[in-house]
Design a protein around this motif. Sequence first.
Motif, PDB file in Angstrom:
ATOM      1  N   GLN A 175     -21.262 -18.113  -5.159  1.00  0.00           N
ATOM      2  CA  GLN A 175     -19.936 -18.244  -5.750  1.00  0.00           C
ATOM      3  C   GLN A 175     -19.666 -17.119  -6.740  1.00  0.00           C
ATOM      4  O   GLN A 175     -18.573 -16.577  -6.787  1.00  0.00           O
ATOM      5  N   SER A 176     -20.669 -16.756  -7.511  1.00  0.00           N
ATOM      6  CA  SER A 176     -20.510 -15.661  -8.458  1.00  0.00           C
ATOM      7  C   SER A 176     -20.219 -14.353  -7.735  1.00  0.00           C
ATOM      8  O   SER A 176     -19.352 -13.577  -8.149  1.00  0.00           O
ATOM      9  N   LEU A 177     -20.930 -14.103  -6.633  1.00  0.00           N
ATOM     10  CA  LEU A 177     -20.694 -12.908  -5.835  1.00  0.00           C
ATOM     11  C   LEU A 177     -19.278 -12.912  -5.265  1.00  0.00           C
ATOM     12  O   LEU A 177     -18.584 -11.893  -5.292  1.00  0.00           O
ATOM     13  N   LEU A 178     -18.845 -14.066  -4.785  1.00  0.00           N
ATOM     14  CA  LEU A 178     -17.498 -14.192  -4.245  1.00  0.00           C
ATOM     15  C   LEU A 178     -16.445 -13.953  -5.325  1.00  0.00           C
ATOM     16  O   LEU A 178     -15.463 -13.243  -5.104  1.00  0.00           O
ATOM     17  N   HIS A 179     -16.666 -14.484  -6.524  1.00  0.00           N
ATOM     18  CA  HIS A 179     -15.714 -14.299  -7.615  1.00  0.00           C
ATOM     19  C   HIS A 179     -15.680 -12.838  -8.074  1.00  0.00           C
ATOM     20  O   HIS A 179     -14.613 -12.316  -8.396  1.00  0.00           O
ATOM     21  N   ARG A 180     -16.842 -12.178  -8.119  1.00  0.00           N
ATOM     22  CA  ARG A 180     -16.865 -10.764  -8.503  1.00  0.00           C
ATOM     23  C   ARG A 180     -16.112  -9.928  -7.485  1.00  0.00           C
ATOM     24  O   ARG A 180     -15.359  -9.024  -7.852  1.00  0.00           O
ATOM     25  N   HIS A 181     -16.306 -10.200  -6.196  1.00  0.00           N
ATOM     26  CA  HIS A 181     -15.593  -9.469  -5.154  1.00  0.00           C
ATOM     27  C   HIS A 181     -14.096  -9.710  -5.279  1.00  0.00           C
ATOM     28  O   HIS A 181     -13.288  -8.788  -5.148  1.00  0.00           O
ATOM     29  N   HIS A 182     -13.716 -10.946  -5.549  1.00  0.00           N
ATOM     30  CA  HIS A 182     -12.302 -11.274  -5.704  1.00  0.00           C
ATOM     31  C   HIS A 182     -11.713 -10.565  -6.923  1.00  0.00           C
ATOM     32  O   HIS A 182     -10.568 -10.107  -6.893  1.00  0.00           O
ATOM     33  N   ALA A 183     -12.494 -10.441  -7.998  1.00  0.00           N
ATOM     34  CA  ALA A 183     -12.020  -9.744  -9.193  1.00  0.00           C
ATOM     35  C   ALA A 183     -11.795  -8.267  -8.904  1.00  0.00           C
ATOM     36  O   ALA A 183     -10.826  -7.676  -9.404  1.00  0.00           O
ATOM     37  N   VAL A 184     -12.650  -7.664  -8.099  1.00  0.00           N
ATOM     38  CA  VAL A 184     -12.472  -6.260  -7.730  1.00  0.00           C
ATOM     39  C   VAL A 184     -11.196  -6.089  -6.923  1.00  0.00           C
ATOM     40  O   VAL A 184     -10.410  -5.150  -7.152  1.00  0.00           O
ATOM     41  N   VAL A 185     -10.953  -7.002  -5.994  1.00  0.00           N
ATOM     42  CA  VAL A 185      -9.729  -6.944  -5.188  1.00  0.00           C
ATOM     43  C   VAL A 185      -8.508  -7.096  -6.090  1.00  0.00           C
ATOM     44  O   VAL A 185      -7.521  -6.362  -5.950  1.00  0.00           O
ATOM     45  N   GLU A 186      -8.565  -8.032  -7.042  1.00  0.00           N
ATOM     46  CA  GLU A 186      -7.447  -8.217  -7.958  1.00  0.00           C
ATOM     47  C   GLU A 186      -7.211  -6.977  -8.810  1.00  0.00           C
ATOM     48  O   GLU A 186      -6.064  -6.622  -9.092  1.00  0.00           O
ATOM     49  N   ASP A 187      -8.283  -6.295  -9.222  1.00  0.00           N
ATOM     50  CA  ASP A 187      -8.132  -5.053  -9.985  1.00  0.00           C
ATOM     51  C   ASP A 187      -7.429  -3.989  -9.160  1.00  0.00           C
ATOM     52  O   ASP A 187      -6.563  -3.264  -9.661  1.00  0.00           O
ATOM     53  N   HIS A 188      -7.780  -3.871  -7.879  1.00  0.00           N
ATOM     54  CA  HIS A 188      -7.135  -2.886  -7.017  1.00  0.00           C
ATOM     55  C   HIS A 188      -5.655  -3.231  -6.789  1.00  0.00           C
ATOM     56  O   HIS A 188      -4.809  -2.330  -6.765  1.00  0.00           O
ATOM     57  N   VAL A 189      -5.345  -4.496  -6.632  1.00  0.00           N
ATOM     58  CA  VAL A 189      -3.951  -4.907  -6.452  1.00  0.00           C
ATOM     59  C   VAL A 189      -3.162  -4.619  -7.724  1.00  0.00           C
ATOM     60  O   VAL A 189      -2.037  -4.088  -7.668  1.00  0.00           O
ATOM     61  N   ARG A 190      -3.743  -4.921  -8.889  1.00  0.00           N
ATOM     62  CA  ARG A 190      -3.059  -4.649 -10.152  1.00  0.00           C
ATOM     63  C   ARG A 190      -2.820  -3.155 -10.339  1.00  0.00           C
ATOM     64  O   ARG A 190      -1.741  -2.720 -10.754  1.00  0.00           O
ATOM     65  N   ALA A 191      -3.825  -2.329 -10.001  1.00  0.00           N
ATOM     66  CA  ALA A 191      -3.668  -0.879 -10.112  1.00  0.00           C
ATOM     67  C   ALA A 191      -2.621  -0.364  -9.128  1.00  0.00           C
ATOM     68  O   ALA A 191      -1.845   0.540  -9.456  1.00  0.00           O
ATOM     69  N   ALA A 192      -2.576  -0.944  -7.935  1.00  0.00           N
ATOM     70  CA  ALA A 192      -1.554  -0.528  -6.965  1.00  0.00           C
ATOM     71  C   ALA A 192      -0.162  -0.903  -7.449  1.00  0.00           C
ATOM     72  O   ALA A 192       0.794  -0.153  -7.244  1.00  0.00           O
TER      73      ALA A 192
END
Length: 143
Positions: free
Chosen positions: A28-45
């Motif tokens: 779950q932690s790995l999944l949440h970290r991956h999701h946080a990276v995706v959210e960072d990329h969406v926010r930057a876009a």
Amino acid sequence: MPRPIRSTPPLRRRRSTAHIQRHLSEQQSLLHRHHAVVEDHVRAAKTTGLGLLPSTSWRINTAWILLTGIARDLDVWTRLLAFHDHDHLARAEPATIRELVYRLPARLAHHARRRWLRFDRDHPHTDAITSAWHRLTNLPAVT
């Protein structure tokens, strides 16, 4: 005489249950970290221009999204190739890169059939930007 069948001690069961729970929490932690990276990329876009669709026309908005993706790719590749050894600029947000790098006071001068880009010496990131400029200009040509 047959040996009596013994059940597993409760402590051993708890240990295996705790092991399973720890393994699940790691997933779950790995999944949440991956999701946080995706959210960072969406926010930057979105800060690059994805959040500002200029028109109600489908074609114009499609072109805008394509241009936003190209701008985001250029930003990421520039940070990866040019600023990999400068921690502050390598992890900077697009707005920070715009303020510190793209809006750097500089002067383009022509002398002896060559172009010289002269940066402001008082800027705090002039050394990082000049080294990035040299790295990008020394990249091999695409064939």
